[in-house]
Scaffold this motif. Structure first.
Motif, PDB file in Angstrom:
ATOM      1  N   ASN A 280     -48.756  23.506   1.118  1.00  0.00           N
ATOM      2  CA  ASN A 280     -48.738  24.968   1.183  1.00  0.00           C
ATOM      3  C   ASN A 280     -47.925  25.443   2.379  1.00  0.00           C
ATOM      4  O   ASN A 280     -47.194  26.441   2.288  1.00  0.00           O
ATOM      5  CB  ASN A 280     -50.168  25.513   1.257  1.00  0.00           C
ATOM      6  CG  ASN A 280     -50.940  25.292  -0.029  1.00  0.00           C
ATOM      7  OD1 ASN A 280     -50.340  25.166  -1.103  1.00  0.00           O
ATOM      8  ND2 ASN A 280     -52.252  25.252   0.057  1.00  0.00           N
ATOM      9  N   ILE A 281     -48.087  24.739   3.488  1.00  0.00           N
ATOM     10  CA  ILE A 281     -47.334  25.115   4.691  1.00  0.00           C
ATOM     11  C   ILE A 281     -45.837  24.969   4.443  1.00  0.00           C
ATOM     12  O   ILE A 281     -45.038  25.853   4.802  1.00  0.00           O
ATOM     13  CB  ILE A 281     -47.775  24.244   5.878  1.00  0.00           C
ATOM     14  CG1 ILE A 281     -49.211  24.594   6.285  1.00  0.00           C
ATOM     15  CG2 ILE A 281     -46.832  24.420   7.057  1.00  0.00           C
ATOM     16  CD1 ILE A 281     -49.806  23.638   7.301  1.00  0.00           C
ATOM     17  N   LEU A 282     -45.445  23.857   3.815  1.00  0.00           N
ATOM     18  CA  LEU A 282     -44.027  23.644   3.520  1.00  0.00           C
ATOM     19  C   LEU A 282     -43.499  24.729   2.593  1.00  0.00           C
ATOM     20  O   LEU A 282     -42.398  25.267   2.800  1.00  0.00           O
ATOM     21  CB  LEU A 282     -43.839  22.264   2.884  1.00  0.00           C
ATOM     22  CG  LEU A 282     -42.406  21.870   2.500  1.00  0.00           C
ATOM     23  CD1 LEU A 282     -41.501  21.880   3.724  1.00  0.00           C
ATOM     24  CD2 LEU A 282     -42.379  20.515   1.833  1.00  0.00           C
ATOM     25  N   SER A 283     -44.283  25.078   1.583  1.00  0.00           N
ATOM     26  CA  SER A 283     -43.876  26.135   0.656  1.00  0.00           C
ATOM     27  C   SER A 283     -43.740  27.464   1.385  1.00  0.00           C
ATOM     28  O   SER A 283     -42.784  28.213   1.173  1.00  0.00           O
ATOM     29  CB  SER A 283     -44.907  26.243  -0.482  1.00  0.00           C
ATOM     30  OG  SER A 283     -44.580  27.306  -1.346  1.00  0.00           O
ATOM     31  N   ASN A 284     -44.706  27.741   2.277  1.00  0.00           N
ATOM     32  CA  ASN A 284     -44.635  28.989   3.040  1.00  0.00           C
ATOM     33  C   ASN A 284     -43.419  29.013   3.958  1.00  0.00           C
ATOM     34  O   ASN A 284     -42.783  30.060   4.133  1.00  0.00           O
ATOM     35  CB  ASN A 284     -45.909  29.161   3.869  1.00  0.00           C
ATOM     36  CG  ASN A 284     -47.102  29.574   3.025  1.00  0.00           C
ATOM     37  OD1 ASN A 284     -46.937  30.272   2.024  1.00  0.00           O
ATOM     38  ND2 ASN A 284     -48.288  29.141   3.404  1.00  0.00           N
ATOM     39  N   MET A 285     -43.106  27.861   4.559  1.00  0.00           N
ATOM     40  CA  MET A 285     -41.941  27.809   5.439  1.00  0.00           C
ATOM     41  C   MET A 285     -40.656  28.097   4.669  1.00  0.00           C
ATOM     42  O   MET A 285     -39.769  28.821   5.143  1.00  0.00           O
ATOM     43  CB  MET A 285     -41.857  26.424   6.084  1.00  0.00           C
ATOM     44  CG  MET A 285     -42.888  26.177   7.176  1.00  0.00           C
ATOM     45  SD  MET A 285     -42.662  27.257   8.595  1.00  0.00           S
ATOM     46  CE  MET A 285     -41.063  26.733   9.173  1.00  0.00           C
TER      47      MET A 285
END
Length: 589
Positions: A280-285
């Protein structure tokens, strides 16, 4: 096994080396078997032979002579078939020896060749000879039966003891209970794993006075065979497995400590959650990077940023205070779940404190959140602060890493937007000095007046006028006059803070906006200008001559005069200072 230099038949090789099915079979039989070479040195011995001979292990036998081990003699037996009957097929002999406890031991030895080596078979006939010594031939059969019965009885007792020891070796707690849940037997692990190891009932072992409410065996163990129940005791997880007893109406209870397994399951679940969170963090980034590339309005980017980082960091509230081009001035703010009065306090602290540095705990002492407020300095690409972030979240290592991960690109984005705003503001600069012009001064004066009304942050203005500029122009040319103006501009710019603003409003007139400064503070700034900044300063006008740089100042703060009258009052005070200057200096035309 070694042969001491003597060769032996290849068929004995796997036996001597402890390999093969034959060796395993020899180890299993109850007859003692010893292999020797032609020099009567022992090559191998099975377990039964080691027991018969009272030797600790086979390794201590290898290489010793059979007569030395069997008879403790220094030379071979006189009737040894190996030396007297070379062509014999088999030979037997009785051996008598005394054991370590002083008892006589009778062995019947059979010798037969095996290739170039020999096999000695040992049978322990001590018991039979003893029986013959004690009884006559007529009672031999009867006593043999008694011996066998006694052997079986001892074996049964030994089996029972072995079973008990085996139960005690088990790492899990094992309890045998009857139909009324009373304990018939339990192993030693019960005292280690269960809270009340000395209890008389199975439910008493786990600290209860009555049977478990959801016991699978409450209607009989025949209905509970193979079922499991779980207990949480002092932070440990115990799994109880119920097995129906084949002998009575009771059962066998196996208590197994499943704490490590459950902890492992929880750890795996946490790892799975961590992987999901990182995805999720990677997608948000990626989404945040796309947003910053496409969006020109920084307030929309800031809104997106807060909506993104709050669930990632499990934050209860968040806010951003972003600086304008000039430090100490406000560009915009965004907030989530901060009350309006809380936000006003944070903005005021950010604008009033020098360089915007303050501790949020000193501003919002009783903020009302269950978690502490983290204060994050947002740095631009040049390492300078472009704003402050506030995040109500746990201050653990994961969140600290996430804060660095997300706030760094936000700072770079805001820094680029500020650089673009600075390029746009070049139209508001004076071409000679590079200072802001009168139009930009009016804009920031309006901003400071708004800050004063909303956040009670004081400000002051200083009016500066260059003395004897006309004289420099007339005597040394306009280049000298320009040099005088530039020297004054540079000195003023170098002597003020980044949060202040120096503007050239006329040919020889400058106005300095002092942010977060009172009237008394402005008077101190003027005193520093006169005594330090411009004391003894000159410009080179050619031919080795210099011309003094002299400036008259007047200041006024918003705490001494209403905002609409600040410039007028500062201008009046400047002319009063100029008159005082010409009382000690010659006025030029």
């Amino acid at each position: 096994m070694v042969s001491n230099g003597n060769s032996h038949d290849g068929a004995l090789e796997p036996i001597l080396n402890g390999k093969g099915d034959t060796y395993s079979a020899l180890e299993a039989v109850q007859t003692g078997i010893v292999g020797i070479d032609g020099n009567r040195r022992i090559l191998m011995a099975n377990r039964a032979a080691i027991v018969f001979l009272g030797i600790a292990d086979a390794e201590t036998l290898i290489g010793r002579t059979c007569y030395g081990v069997f008879l403790q003699a220094d030379s071979p037996c006189g009737d040894c078939p190996i030396s007297t009957l070379r062509n014999f097929s088999s030979f037997q002999k009785a051996i008598s020896k005394t054991t370590g406890n002083g008892d006589d031991c009778f062995l019947k030895e059979y010798v037969c060749p095996w290739g170039e080596n020999y096999i000695l078979t040992l049978n322990n006939v001590t018991r039979e000879i003893g029986a013959l010594r004690k009884t006559d031939l007529a009672r031999k059969e009867f006593q043999a039966k008694n011996v066998l019965i006694e052997r079986h009885r001892r074996e049964a007792v030994e089996e029972k003891h072995k079973l008990g020891r085996l139960l005690d070796y088990l790492p899990d707690a094992v309890v045998l209970v009857n139909a009324e849940f009373y304990i018939d037997r339990k192993n030693s692990a019960v005292a280690e794993h269960l809270p009340v190891g000395r209890a008389d009932t199975c439910y008493g072992l786990i600290g209860l006075r009555t049977p478990c409410a959801h016991c699978p065996a409450k209607d009989g163990f025949h209905n509970a065979n193979g079922k499991k129940t779980n207990h949480l005791i002092d932070g440990r997880y115990l799994t109880e497995i119920i097995i129906e007893s084949p002998e009575n109406d009771g059962g066998v209870l196996l208590f197994r400590d499943a704490t490590r397994q459950i902890q492992l399951i929880e750890k795996i679940r946490e790892q799975q959650e961590t992987i999901t969170r990182k995805n999720n963090i990677l997608s948000n980034m990626v989404n945040f990077g796309t947003m910053m590339q496409k969006e020109n309005n920084p307030e929309n980017v800031a809104d997106f940023f807060l909506n993104m980082i709050m669930p990632v960091c499990h934050a209860d509230a968040a806010a951003l205070i972003i600086n304008d081009i000039r430090p100490g001035s406000l560009w915009f703010t965004v907030r989530r779940n901060f009350a309006e009065n809380q936000m006003l306090q944070l903005i005021r602290a950010s604008l009033s404190e020098r360089n915007g540095k303050f501790e949020v705990k000193s501003v919002l002492r009783n903020h009302g959140f269950a978690k502490d407020i983290q204060q994050i300095e947002i740095l631009g690409g040049d390492g300078r602060c472009v704003g402050i972030g506030f995040l109500v979240a746990e201050a653990d290592n994961d969140n600290r890493d996430l804060i660095s991960l997300f706030y760094e690109p936000l700072g770079a984005y805001l820094h680029n937007r500020i650089l673009m705003r600075r390029l746009e503001e070049r139209a508001n600069t004076d071409p000679l000095t590079g200072l802001y012009n009168r139009g930009y001064l009016d804009t920031i004066l309006s901003e400071e007046e708004k800050k004063h009304k909303q956040y009670d942050i004081p400000y002051a203005v200083v009016v500066a006028d260059v003395n004897r500029l006309k004289q420099a122009n007339d005597q040394y040319g306009h280049e000298a006059g320009d040099a005088l103006i530039i020297a004054v501009a540079r000195s003023l710019q170098a002597a003020t803070r980044d949060m202040d603003c120096v503007a050239r409003t006329g040919g020889d007139e400058f106005v300095i906006l002092l942010s977060n400064t009172t009237d008394a503070g402005a008077q101190q700034v003027i005193a520093r200008f006169v005594t330090t900044v411009f004391n003894g300063v000159t410009i080179d006008v050619g031919d080795g001559e210099t011309f003094p740089v002299a400036v008259s100042f007047g200041a006024c703060g918003v705490d001494a005069m209403v905002p609409e009258a600040l410039l007028k009052e500062a201008d009046r005070r400047m002319y009063a200072a100029k008159e005082a200057y010409y009382q000690t200096h010659q006025r030029y035309r």
